[in-house]
Design a protein around this motif. Structure first.
Motif, PDB file in Angstrom:
ATOM      1  N   UNK A  99      -1.512  -5.390  41.514  1.00  0.00           N
ATOM      2  CA  UNK A  99      -2.670  -6.355  41.731  1.00  0.00           C
ATOM      3  C   UNK A  99      -3.702  -6.287  40.822  1.00  0.00           C
ATOM      4  N   UNK A 100      -3.900  -5.318  40.094  1.00  0.00           N
ATOM      5  CA  UNK A 100      -5.098  -5.340  39.033  1.00  0.00           C
ATOM      6  C   UNK A 100      -4.197  -5.746  37.745  1.00  0.00           C
ATOM      7  N   UNK A 101      -3.203  -5.712  37.747  1.00  0.00           N
ATOM      8  CA  UNK A 101      -2.328  -6.423  36.532  1.00  0.00           C
ATOM      9  C   UNK A 101      -2.605  -8.040  36.703  1.00  0.00           C
ATOM     10  N   UNK A 102      -2.641  -8.232  38.091  1.00  0.00           N
ATOM     11  CA  UNK A 102      -2.546  -9.852  38.369  1.00  0.00           C
ATOM     12  C   UNK A 102      -3.935 -10.314  37.962  1.00  0.00           C
ATOM     13  N   UNK A 103      -4.830  -9.555  38.145  1.00  0.00           N
ATOM     14  CA  UNK A 103      -6.436  -9.863  37.591  1.00  0.00           C
ATOM     15  C   UNK A 103      -6.404 -10.029  36.197  1.00  0.00           C
ATOM     16  N   UNK A 104      -5.745  -9.169  35.495  1.00  0.00           N
ATOM     17  CA  UNK A 104      -5.725  -9.127  33.957  1.00  0.00           C
ATOM     18  C   UNK A 104      -4.879 -10.376  33.571  1.00  0.00           C
ATOM     19  N   UNK A 105      -3.819 -10.710  34.244  1.00  0.00           N
ATOM     20  CA  UNK A 105      -3.281 -11.847  33.578  1.00  0.00           C
ATOM     21  C   UNK A 105      -3.732 -13.175  33.750  1.00  0.00           C
ATOM     22  N   UNK A 106      -4.411 -13.270  35.072  1.00  0.00           N
ATOM     23  CA  UNK A 106      -5.122 -14.531  35.408  1.00  0.00           C
ATOM     24  C   UNK A 106      -6.192 -14.696  34.404  1.00  0.00           C
ATOM     25  N   UNK A 107      -7.031 -13.551  34.137  1.00  0.00           N
ATOM     26  CA  UNK A 107      -8.132 -13.316  33.155  1.00  0.00           C
ATOM     27  C   UNK A 107      -7.621 -13.963  31.692  1.00  0.00           C
ATOM     28  N   UNK A 108      -6.446 -13.556  31.129  1.00  0.00           N
ATOM     29  CA  UNK A 108      -6.093 -13.995  29.888  1.00  0.00           C
ATOM     30  C   UNK A 108      -5.788 -15.271  30.276  1.00  0.00           C
ATOM     31  N   UNK A 109      -5.278 -15.922  31.200  1.00  0.00           N
ATOM     32  CA  UNK A 109      -4.828 -17.419  31.031  1.00  0.00           C
ATOM     33  C   UNK A 109      -6.175 -18.303  30.968  1.00  0.00           C
ATOM     34  N   UNK A 110      -7.323 -17.552  31.566  1.00  0.00           N
ATOM     35  CA  UNK A 110      -8.612 -18.280  31.355  1.00  0.00           C
ATOM     36  C   UNK A 110      -9.270 -17.885  30.033  1.00  0.00           C
ATOM     37  N   UNK A 111      -8.634 -17.202  29.121  1.00  0.00           N
ATOM     38  CA  UNK A 111      -9.265 -16.872  28.201  1.00  0.00           C
ATOM     39  C   UNK A 111     -10.414 -15.720  28.125  1.00  0.00           C
ATOM     40  N   UNK A 112     -10.258 -15.011  29.096  1.00  0.00           N
ATOM     41  CA  UNK A 112     -11.183 -13.893  29.650  1.00  0.00           C
ATOM     42  C   UNK A 112     -10.574 -12.500  29.240  1.00  0.00           C
ATOM     43  N   UNK A 113     -11.408 -11.486  29.671  1.00  0.00           N
ATOM     44  CA  UNK A 113     -10.894 -10.260  30.254  1.00  0.00           C
ATOM     45  C   UNK A 113     -11.422  -9.837  31.338  1.00  0.00           C
ATOM     46  N   UNK A 114     -10.415  -9.255  32.171  1.00  0.00           N
ATOM     47  CA  UNK A 114     -10.952  -8.740  33.525  1.00  0.00           C
ATOM     48  C   UNK A 114     -11.968  -7.540  33.363  1.00  0.00           C
ATOM     49  N   UNK A 115     -12.981  -7.444  34.333  1.00  0.00           N
ATOM     50  CA  UNK A 115     -14.085  -6.559  34.306  1.00  0.00           C
ATOM     51  C   UNK A 115     -13.599  -5.414  35.101  1.00  0.00           C
ATOM     52  N   UNK A 116     -14.097  -4.344  34.988  1.00  0.00           N
ATOM     53  CA  UNK A 116     -13.721  -3.023  35.737  1.00  0.00           C
ATOM     54  C   UNK A 116     -14.716  -2.840  36.778  1.00  0.00           C
ATOM     55  N   UNK A 117     -14.403  -2.632  38.134  1.00  0.00           N
ATOM     56  CA  UNK A 117     -15.182  -2.084  39.189  1.00  0.00           C
ATOM     57  C   UNK A 117     -14.708  -0.921  39.442  1.00  0.00           C
ATOM     58  N   UNK A 118     -15.902   0.004  40.197  1.00  0.00           N
ATOM     59  CA  UNK A 118     -15.364   1.347  40.400  1.00  0.00           C
ATOM     60  C   UNK A 118     -14.046   1.487  41.556  1.00  0.00           C
ATOM     61  N   UNK A 119     -13.483   2.384  41.726  1.00  0.00           N
ATOM     62  CA  UNK A 119     -12.419   2.777  42.541  1.00  0.00           C
ATOM     63  C   UNK A 119     -11.218   1.987  42.549  1.00  0.00           C
ATOM     64  N   UNK A 120     -10.853   1.468  43.557  1.00  0.00           N
ATOM     65  CA  UNK A 120      -9.296   1.135  43.612  1.00  0.00           C
ATOM     66  C   UNK A 120      -9.397  -0.283  44.390  1.00  0.00           C
ATOM     67  N   UNK A 121      -8.292  -0.746  44.837  1.00  0.00           N
ATOM     68  CA  UNK A 121      -7.926  -1.902  45.325  1.00  0.00           C
ATOM     69  C   UNK A 121      -8.884  -1.982  46.463  1.00  0.00           C
ATOM     70  N   UNK A 122      -9.061  -1.136  47.326  1.00  0.00           N
ATOM     71  CA  UNK A 122      -9.828  -1.559  48.537  1.00  0.00           C
ATOM     72  C   UNK A 122     -11.246  -0.434  48.294  1.00  0.00           C
ATOM     73  N   UNK A 123     -11.725  -0.391  46.874  1.00  0.00           N
ATOM     74  CA  UNK A 123     -12.701   0.221  46.462  1.00  0.00           C
ATOM     75  C   UNK A 123     -14.176  -0.138  47.096  1.00  0.00           C
ATOM     76  N   UNK A 124     -14.374  -1.313  47.677  1.00  0.00           N
ATOM     77  CA  UNK A 124     -15.342  -1.492  48.310  1.00  0.00           C
ATOM     78  C   UNK A 124     -15.580  -1.140  50.021  1.00  0.00           C
ATOM     79  N   UNK A 125     -14.511  -0.539  50.286  1.00  0.00           N
ATOM     80  CA  UNK A 125     -14.715   0.129  51.468  1.00  0.00           C
ATOM     81  C   UNK A 125     -15.863   1.386  51.566  1.00  0.00           C
ATOM     82  N   UNK A 126     -16.076   1.701  52.772  1.00  0.00           N
ATOM     83  CA  UNK A 126     -17.091   2.706  52.821  1.00  0.00           C
ATOM     84  C   UNK A 126     -16.322   4.150  52.420  1.00  0.00           C
ATOM     85  N   UNK A 127     -16.963   5.079  51.930  1.00  0.00           N
ATOM     86  CA  UNK A 127     -16.800   6.452  51.458  1.00  0.00           C
ATOM     87  C   UNK A 127     -16.095   7.222  52.552  1.00  0.00           C
ATOM     88  N   UNK A 128     -16.285   6.932  53.719  1.00  0.00           N
ATOM     89  CA  UNK A 128     -15.691   7.973  54.728  1.00  0.00           C
ATOM     90  C   UNK A 128     -14.763   7.046  55.587  1.00  0.00           C
TER      91      UNK A 128
END
Length: 289
Positions: free
Chosen positions: A238-267
Motif C-alpha cells: 500500500x505504501x509502495x502504491x503511494x510512492x508510485x502515484x507520487x512518482x507519476x505526478x512528479x512528486x515524492x510521497x511524504x512520511x507519516x508516523x506509524x503504519x497503514x492504520x497509523x491514525x488509529x488510537x494508541x489503545x
C-alpha cells in the motif's frame, strides 16, 4: 459534538457526520476523512485531535449506516466519488480531504471527476496494484489471499491478507513459496463461518485495487495533491502504491508516523499513533511540507 445526517445519491442513502459547526466561523474548509473498507468510526481518534476544525466523516455505500439500493455489492471508486461529491456539496465544500487506503483511491477518482471539490488531498497508502513496478506479481498476491478466503473462510483469508500486507518490498518467488499462515497465530478464528461477503478479502473491492489514476486530469486539477506513507510501512504494497502515484505526478510521497492504520488510537486493537499522526497531518495541511 457530532451531528449525523443522511442524503440520497444514485442508488444509495449515505450517512455522514459533522463534528463542529457549518458553515465554519472563520471560513476554513471542513476537513473530511474517508477510508475504504472503513466507516466513519475508524476516524474517531484522528478527528478528536482537530478541535479547531470542522471534521466530516462518512460511511461508504453498503457499509454501516449507509445503505444501497443499486442491487450491487461491489465497491467502485468512481461510484464512491459521486457519493463523496454529494456529501461535499451538502456541507458547503470545497474541503480539505484526508483519505486512506481504498478511500485514497476513491479520492483520486473524486479529484478527477470533481476537481473543484478539494482544496488539499492527502492520499494515504492507496492500494493501487497496477502502478507498482511488480504489478503482475502484486496482482497474483492479492488473488492468492482472495482464493484462501473463498476456500477456507474469514480467519484463514485474513491471515493470508496480513501476510501479503506486511510483505516488505516487491513480491518475489520467496513470497509465493510461503505456506498460508495459521490464523491462530494472529488470534484469528480457525473455524469457517461460511460467510464470503467481506469487502476486504473478497473480489468485491477489485475495482479499487485495479483503478488507474488519470495522471493528466490530476495534474490539471487545482487541488494540491499529497501522497503519503507510514514510516513503519514504507516497503509494503500500500505504501509502495503511494510512492508510485507520487512518482507519476512528479512528486515524492511524504512520511507519516506509524503504519497503514497509523491514525488509529494508541489503545486500539491494532494500535496506531493518532496524536503524532494528527500533528503531521496538520503540518502538511497548513505548511505545505
Amino acid at each position: 459534538m457530532a451531528t449525523t445526517h443522511t442524503l440520497e445519491t444514485d442508488g444509495a442513502q449515505i450517512a455522514y457526520d459533522v463534528h463542529g459547526e457549518l458553515p465554519t466561523a472563520d471560513g476554513t474548509p471542513p476537513l473530511m476523512m474517508i477510508g475504504q473498507p472503513m466507516d466513519a468510526s475508524g476516524f474517531t481518534a484522528l478527528a478528536s485531535h482537530f478541535p479547531e476544525r470542522t471534521v466530516v466523516t462518512y460511511d461508504p455505500r453498503g457499509m454501516s449506516r449507509s445503505t444501497r439500493s443499486d442491487g450491487l455489492v461491489t465497491n467502485d471508486p468512481e461510484v464512491q466519488a459521486g457519493d463523496i461529491h454529494a456529501v461535499i456539496e451538502a456541507v458547503g465544500g470545497p474541503v480539505d480531504l484526508f483519505a486512506s487506503s481504498g478511500g485514497a483511491v476513491s479520492a483520486l477518482a473524486l479529484v478527477t471527476a470533481y476537481p473543484e471539490d478539494v482544496r488539499t488531498l492527502v492520499a494515504h497508502e492507496p492500494p493501487l496494484v497496477g502502478v507498482l513496478p511488480d504489478a503482475e506479481a502484486a496482482r497474483r498476491a492479492t488473488t492468492t489471499f482472495q482464493e484462501v478466503y473463498a476456500t477456507r473462510g474469514w480467519g484463514a483469508g485474513m491471515a493470508a491478507f496480513m501476510a501479503m500486507s506486511n510483505w516488505q518490498g516487491p513480491f518475489t518467488d520467496e513470497y509465493f513459496a510461503q505456506s498460508v499462515p495459521d490464523p491462530a497465530q494472529f488470534g484469528l478464528p480457525t473455524q469457517d463461518d461460511g460467510s464470503r461477503d467481506d469487502p476486504l478479502l473478497s473480489d468485491r473491492s477489485e475495482a479499487i485495487t485495479t483503478y488507474r489514476p488519470d495522471v493528466a486530469a490530476l495534474q490539471a486539477a487545482p487541488t494540491r495533491i499529497v501522497l503519503a506513507h507510514g514510516t513503519e510501512s514504507a516497503e509494503v504494497m500500500m505504501a509502495r502504491g503511494a510512492q508510485a502515484v507520487a512518482a507519476l505526478l512528479g512528486q515524492e510521497s511524504v512520511e507519516f508516523p506509524s503504519h497503514h492504520g497509523g491514525f488509529s488510537a494508541e489503545d486500539a486493537q491494532w494500535p496506531g499513533q493518532a496524536g503524532a499522526f494528527a500533528v503531521r497531518l496538520r503540518e502538511v495541511l497548513t505548511s505545505g511540507a
